[in-house]
Design a protein around this motif. Structure first.
Motif, PDB file in Angstrom:
ATOM      1  N   PRO A 174     -20.773  10.010  -0.883  1.00 34.21           N
ATOM      2  CA  PRO A 174     -21.511   9.059  -1.489  1.00 34.21           C
ATOM      3  C   PRO A 174     -21.090   7.960  -2.232  1.00 34.21           C
ATOM      4  N   ASP A 175     -19.595   8.141  -2.312  1.00 35.38           N
ATOM      5  CA  ASP A 175     -18.903   6.864  -3.057  1.00 35.38           C
ATOM      6  C   ASP A 175     -18.142   6.111  -2.108  1.00 35.38           C
ATOM      7  N   THR A 176     -17.189   5.185  -2.829  1.00 33.87           N
ATOM      8  CA  THR A 176     -16.403   4.279  -2.091  1.00 33.87           C
ATOM      9  C   THR A 176     -14.766   4.495  -2.353  1.00 33.87           C
ATOM     10  N   SER A 177     -14.826   5.903  -2.621  1.00 32.28           N
ATOM     11  CA  SER A 177     -13.445   6.529  -2.972  1.00 32.28           C
ATOM     12  C   SER A 177     -12.900   6.674  -1.437  1.00 32.28           C
ATOM     13  N   LEU A 178     -11.536   6.617  -1.501  1.00 33.29           N
ATOM     14  CA  LEU A 178     -10.795   6.917   0.075  1.00 33.29           C
ATOM     15  C   LEU A 178     -10.641   8.481   0.440  1.00 33.29           C
ATOM     16  N   PRO A 179     -11.229   8.816   1.410  1.00 31.13           N
ATOM     17  CA  PRO A 179     -11.234  10.305   1.786  1.00 31.13           C
ATOM     18  C   PRO A 179      -9.700  10.727   1.922  1.00 31.13           C
ATOM     19  N   VAL A 180      -9.058  11.027   0.874  1.00 34.37           N
ATOM     20  CA  VAL A 180      -7.480  11.198   1.251  1.00 34.37           C
ATOM     21  C   VAL A 180      -7.077  12.200  -0.041  1.00 34.37           C
ATOM     22  N   HIS A 181      -6.438  13.108   0.178  1.00 32.35           N
ATOM     23  CA  HIS A 181      -5.715  14.093  -0.729  1.00 32.35           C
ATOM     24  C   HIS A 181      -4.567  13.397  -1.357  1.00 32.35           C
ATOM     25  N   ARG A 182      -4.677  13.059  -2.800  1.00 31.19           N
ATOM     26  CA  ARG A 182      -3.539  12.271  -3.485  1.00 31.19           C
ATOM     27  C   ARG A 182      -2.475  13.213  -4.162  1.00 31.19           C
ATOM     28  N   LEU A 183      -1.151  12.681  -3.990  1.00 29.76           N
ATOM     29  CA  LEU A 183      -0.213  13.371  -4.636  1.00 29.76           C
ATOM     30  C   LEU A 183      -0.062  12.801  -6.287  1.00 29.76           C
ATOM     31  N   GLN A 184       0.389  13.620  -6.903  1.00 23.23           N
ATOM     32  CA  GLN A 184       0.360  13.080  -8.305  1.00 23.23           C
ATOM     33  C   GLN A 184       1.834  12.502  -8.474  1.00 23.23           C
ATOM     34  N   LEU A 232       0.759  -1.127  -0.049  1.00 23.15           N
ATOM     35  CA  LEU A 232      -0.010   0.027   0.030  1.00 23.15           C
ATOM     36  C   LEU A 232       0.751   1.333   0.062  1.00 23.15           C
ATOM     37  N   THR A 233       0.398   2.291  -0.589  1.00 20.53           N
ATOM     38  CA  THR A 233       1.241   3.753  -0.624  1.00 20.53           C
ATOM     39  C   THR A 233       0.727   4.336   0.759  1.00 20.53           C
ATOM     40  N   ASN A 234       1.456   5.573   0.940  1.00 19.37           N
ATOM     41  CA  ASN A 234       1.104   6.215   2.331  1.00 19.37           C
ATOM     42  C   ASN A 234      -0.342   6.701   2.263  1.00 19.37           C
ATOM     43  N   GLU A 235      -0.713   7.175   0.709  1.00 16.19           N
ATOM     44  CA  GLU A 235      -1.836   7.885   0.783  1.00 16.19           C
ATOM     45  C   GLU A 235      -3.216   6.917   0.830  1.00 16.19           C
ATOM     46  N   ASN A 280       7.455   2.460  -4.609  1.00 14.31           N
ATOM     47  CA  ASN A 280       6.103   2.032  -5.134  1.00 14.31           C
ATOM     48  C   ASN A 280       5.954   0.603  -4.433  1.00 14.31           C
ATOM     49  N   PRO A 281       4.558   0.207  -4.255  1.00 15.24           N
ATOM     50  CA  PRO A 281       4.332  -0.968  -3.567  1.00 15.24           C
ATOM     51  C   PRO A 281       4.795  -2.215  -4.601  1.00 15.24           C
ATOM     52  N   ILE A 282       5.749  -2.928  -4.396  1.00  9.60           N
ATOM     53  CA  ILE A 282       6.278  -3.943  -5.443  1.00  9.60           C
ATOM     54  C   ILE A 282       5.403  -5.166  -5.500  1.00  9.60           C
ATOM     55  N   ARG A 283       4.685  -5.412  -4.191  1.00 11.88           N
ATOM     56  CA  ARG A 283       3.816  -6.447  -4.420  1.00 11.88           C
ATOM     57  C   ARG A 283       2.688  -6.323  -5.376  1.00 11.88           C
ATOM     58  N   ARG A 284       2.180  -5.304  -5.567  1.00 13.04           N
ATOM     59  CA  ARG A 284       1.302  -5.026  -6.522  1.00 13.04           C
ATOM     60  C   ARG A 284       1.300  -5.470  -7.797  1.00 13.04           C
ATOM     61  N   GLN A 285       2.819  -5.221  -8.374  1.00 10.54           N
ATOM     62  CA  GLN A 285       3.272  -5.891  -9.582  1.00 10.54           C
ATOM     63  C   GLN A 285       3.188  -7.432  -9.567  1.00 10.54           C
ATOM     64  N   ARG A 301      -4.654  -4.231  -9.805  1.00 16.53           N
ATOM     65  CA  ARG A 301      -4.856  -2.907 -10.243  1.00 16.53           C
ATOM     66  C   ARG A 301      -5.268  -1.759  -9.425  1.00 16.53           C
ATOM     67  N   ALA A 302      -4.928  -0.624  -9.517  1.00 16.70           N
ATOM     68  CA  ALA A 302      -5.223   0.265  -8.561  1.00 16.70           C
ATOM     69  C   ALA A 302      -6.466   0.790  -8.801  1.00 16.70           C
ATOM     70  N   GLY A 303      -7.172   1.127  -7.615  1.00 17.55           N
ATOM     71  CA  GLY A 303      -8.726   1.573  -7.431  1.00 17.55           C
ATOM     72  C   GLY A 303      -9.089   1.387  -6.085  1.00 17.55           C
ATOM     73  N   ASP A 304     -10.063   2.212  -5.503  1.00 19.88           N
ATOM     74  CA  ASP A 304     -10.341   2.223  -4.218  1.00 19.88           C
ATOM     75  C   ASP A 304     -11.532   1.203  -4.115  1.00 19.88           C
TER      76      ASP A 304
END
Length: 548
Positions: A438-448, A397-400, A458-463, A468-471
């Motif tokens: 109203p949605d399932t998105s995480l309540p976090v300000h994301r960095l670009q 997982l990422t910090n965000e 980067n989370p190496i296990r995701r690879q 796939r990324a997605g809340d």
């Protein structure tokens, strides 16, 4: 790291082969004969300390802060994973949940000094687990307590939370669980006393407090790596050498946090690649993830520059992101093969046991235990929280994502005085101006992208897992915030992924997930109404006990 890439279906399909491997190599598994551990995956035994002169350490008892002799040379003990029967099928979702929650702990801090609660969980992959953790509360009192303008004493709580990520064995991390907090507290004690001697209204400088923490780390590592050799020589037996040198020959990263309730300063001392991140609520109801540490590896640009500056003329001091091409963390406790001179290593091997010095060894030490210390002023009134975790979590997982997951968890599990609301979500809605998301998105300000200054990789296990990324993949099912993070790191809503990864037995599971240790600390304002008590609903049976 070499990664195999798998989809969720592939993860599930390899369970059978993993179980076959487990059956074919039964001697890889250790068991504990103590019947009291039969219902737990991992348990810890309290070491019986040997008699003799110990170390001086600060102690809090009956509201008094003093220093006394504490024995610390006893054996280091850790129980192994217990499996009374060999598994033959993938865990059910219910069994997976039981395994996730088997080592969860939660505590309510009712002292009214800025901390409301902290949650802990561990999930082994190695057997025994190479991670460890420690928590400690110390109440300062005269002569350490400061005085206000009227001359009355103002006490403070010193709270410590630490996670330790062992490698090459569990003995170094277990040793740090026993002693590191005491080493640091002893140095802080001396620093504060020296400052108050000058003036009861003067606090130590930030630099002197940081220096005290660093000194505690370095003294602890010196005793582990160098004093252990002297003790082994005096004992002159292989059994004694094994006891003394065990923590030196293996290694461990350390992430120690220190909170002073009077100043509200939260310090993080990082040695290695465990990580701390703070979550802070924004006015729009989202959370911001603020890194409190930077991963220290052979691939970190600042660490690469430091090592090449300290070892000129050694082009392979860092090779392929590893120290001398072997060790990934650039700072760690133990790891004596990167710190001992060649003649010491030859002597240890000849006298007792060990391996030959590394071929590239020229100018040790290459690895240091000196931490990088950061300081952040926490805001209990804004509901700050901090997550400390070994790198097993950050591989997934990422910090965000971590901060957003805790933010979503808080919407359904309010913490502190606001938790008395009749509807769990009412507290979150009050923070959001009365409007639920109203949605399932995480309540976090994301960095670009990945901020180069954020201290994260980067989370190496995701690879590896082809995730796939997605809340939408995240879920809230646990009363313990740390367990909630681990569940979502392993797949969250994808129950087949979660069950498959938890079914894989040690040592086969280590190919797909690391040991995991996670702590979540919640800050907030509340009146003092007690001390530190177990939070039973978020703790496994028999694990909940005051740890501060």
């Amino acid at each position: 790291m070499y990664l195999r890439q798998f989809s969720a279906a592939a993860i599930v399909s390899i369970v059978a082969s993993g179980l076959w491997y487990y059956q074919k190599v039964p001697d890889q598994r250790r068991e504990v004969s103590d019947s009291t551990t039969a219902n737990r995956v991992v348990s810890y035994s309290t070491p019986k300390f040997a008699e003799g002169r110990g170390q001086r350490s600060p102690v809090v008892e009956d509201d008094r802060f003093f220093v006394q002799e504490l024995a610390s040379s006893g054996p280091i003990v850790k129980a192994t994973e217990v499996q009374s029967t060999s598994p033959h099928a993938m865990l059910t979702p219910e069994e997976a949940t039981q395994k996730l929650r088997n080592l969860q702990e939660s505590y309510l801090v009712l002292r009214g000094r800025g901390v409301l609660r902290y949650d802990i969980v561990q999930l082994p992959s190695n057997n025994p687990i190479e991670d460890d953790h420690a928590e400690k509360l110390m109440q300062t009192s005269p002569p350490i307590a400061l005085h206000d303008q009227a001359g009355s004493s103002t006490t403070s709580d010193w709270m410590f939370w630490s996670v330790f990520d062992g490698h090459g064995g569990w003995t170094t991390s277990a040793k740090l669980r026993q002693v590191l907090t005491s080493y640091v507290a002893r140095e802080l004690n001396a620093t504060y006393k020296a400052s108050i001697t000058t003036s009861p209204l003067v606090t130590p400088s930030a630099a002197s407090v940081d220096a005290a923490i660093k000194q505690g780390f370095l003294k602890c590592d010196h005793d582990i790596v160098h004093e252990s050799v002297i003790k082994a020589q005096k004992a002159n037996t292989k059994s004694a050498a094994a006891d003394f040198l065990g923590p030196a020959l293996s290694g461990s990263c350390a992430l120690l946090s220190f909170y002073d309730s009077r100043s509200k300063d939260f310090r993080v001392a990082c040695t290695g690649d465990s990580r701390a991140v703070l979550g802070r609520l924004n006015s729009n109801g989202t959370w911001t993830a603020q890194p409190l540490s930077e991963d220290q590896t052979g691939g970190t640009p600042s660490e690469m520059a430091r090592l090449r500056n300290e070892h000129p003329g050694e082009p392979n001091v860092v090779s392929h992101g590893r120290i001398l091409g072997n060790l990934e963390p650039s700072r760690a406790f133990g790891d004596a093969h990167y710190k001992w001179a060649r003649d010491i290593q030859d002597m240890v091997k000849k006298s007792w046991f060990g391996r030959s010095p590394l071929a590239l060894l020229k100018t040790p030490p290459y690895v240091t235990a000196e931490p990088v210390v950061t300081t952040t002023r926490v805001m209990p009134g804004k509901g700050d929280f901090v997550v400390l975790a070994t790198d097993g979590l950050w591989e997934m997982l990422t910090n965000e994502e971590v901060v957003g997951l805790v933010g979503r968890w808080l919407e359904e599990n309010p913490v502190g005085p606001k938790a008395t609301s009749s509807t769990p979500s009412s507290w979150a809605q009050s923070l959001l101006g009365g409007k639920a998301r109203p949605d399932t998105s995480l309540p976090v300000h994301r960095l670009q992208g990945v901020n180069a200054q954020s201290g994260q990789r980067n989370p190496i296990r995701r690879q590896q897992w082809d995730i796939r990324a997605g809340d939408e993949r995240f879920v809230v099912e646990d009363k313990n915030a740390a367990t909630h993070l681990v569940r979502n790191a392993l797949g969250g809503r994808d129950r087949d992924m979660v069950c498959g990864l938890l079914t894989l037995p040690s040592p086969y599971s280590r190919r797909y997930r690391d040991d995991l240790t996670v702590e979540v600390i919640f800050f907030g304002e509340a009146e003092a109404c007690g001390d530190v008590v177990p939070n039973v609903e978020a703790s496994a049976p028999r694990t909940a006990r005051p740890k501060l």
